[in-house]
Design an enzyme around this catalytic site. Sequence first.
Site, short mmCIF file in Angstrom:
data_model
loop_
_atom_site.label_atom_id
_atom_site.label_comp_id
_atom_site.label_asym_id
_atom_site.label_seq_id
_atom_site.Cartn_x
_atom_site.Cartn_y
_atom_site.Cartn_z
N HIS A 218 0.81 -1.23 0.00
CA HIS A 218 0.00 0.00 0.00
C HIS A 218 0.84 1.29 0.00
O HIS A 218 0.95 1.98 1.00
CB HIS A 218 -1.09 0.02 1.08
CG HIS A 218 -0.70 -0.40 2.47
ND1 HIS A 218 0.34 0.16 3.15
CD2 HIS A 218 -1.28 -1.30 3.31
CE1 HIS A 218 0.40 -0.38 4.36
NE2 HIS A 218 -0.55 -1.27 4.48
N ASP A 274 -7.23 -4.26 1.07
CA ASP A 274 -6.84 -4.15 2.49
C ASP A 274 -8.09 -4.07 3.37
O ASP A 274 -8.09 -3.43 4.42
CB ASP A 274 -5.92 -2.96 2.73
CG ASP A 274 -5.14 -3.07 4.05
OD1 ASP A 274 -5.08 -4.18 4.61
OD2 ASP A 274 -4.63 -2.05 4.52
ZN ZN Z 1 -0.86 -2.30 6.31
#
Ligand code: ZN
Length: 381
Positions: A218, A274
């Site tokens: 990320h 996520d």
């Molecule tokens: Zn993370």
Amino acid sequence: MTGVLAAAAVMVPEGDTIAVHEPGWIALDGGVVVDAGAGARTGALDLQDVFLAPGFVDLQVNGVDDVDFASADADGWRRAGRLLLGHGVTSYCPTIVTAPLGTYGPALRRVATARADAGERSLPAIIGAHLEGPFLGGAPGAHPRELLRDAQPEWITALLDGEPGIVRIVTVAPEADRAHAATRLLASRGVLVSLGHSTATYDEAMSASEAGARLVTHVFNGMSPFHHREPGLAGAALDLDRLTPTLIADLVHVHPAALRLAIARKRNIALITDAVAVKAGAVGGIAVREVDGAARLPDGTLAGSVLTMDAAVRNLVGIGVRLSRALEMASTIPARLLSLGDFGHCGVGGRADLVALDRSTLTVRGAWIDGVQARGPEVWV
Ligand code: ZN
């Protein structure tokens, strides 16, 4: 199925790029794409006004709804699989966050059991686990600091040997693996090393990539902010060809301008959700709740998303990214990273994992796993 699917738009690989046939068709034999082309095709099952694309591949998803992959039981895994499929995900890497060392072995055994079960039930394929922690560094975000540690090659070896083939990605911070011993070990065992939750400098990230790291977890989140004199891990992720960043495109974790800059800079970017099981109120042992469009700790620290992969694609299109480009980042690019040559594309030899999106709303209108059409709500094709 065996037969031909036709649609108003079909996305297929063409050499190194992507072609969109409008209209187009895909011929399936069993669970494999055997031919694809443009125009009309007699005898095809016409799905009409949908965009037929490769099913989504999510490299980082912690849980769904109230199912946390760190502790899910058999029913939970099945329900999570069905929910993911409803959002177009046909394969994924359940992700286990930082936890006490003794909990990883049992968690991986549950992943292995769920993987076998999913394969028998035409549920999204569980490619393998993504371990996000405990080898994290200076930007742990929501991960409990007291459980972070330097990477230990002996422990990693024992874990990999205990459940062969189950661990596919490990997020490692360069500062938790200074001599790169763990990175080299993981890479040599075919595990993708992803750099993340780190305050590494550009040079440290480059050195980790030379030791075998290929992914960046990320990008922009869980790392030093990009600075023009200290580009850090974010700068390395976007500058170095051998690194593929992942992005959380929920428009909360990353500003649209930063998303556009990253996507304009690099073709090899993979979307991840996520996502965490906000309805369970926890990711692993970390208590979270949904506030302002994301999962957060009580102090507001981001602790994962409430994003789905189809919404990520819509979000990117909404900020000006071409649809085929967004779809490539949600399927083809993540599949290629894992060396899953038959996943993530609708070309000849591809696994018939497909998603049909409504052409005007980009909502999911159908899904196929290994050539088997999933049953869905009334609006599905
Ligand atoms: Zn993370």
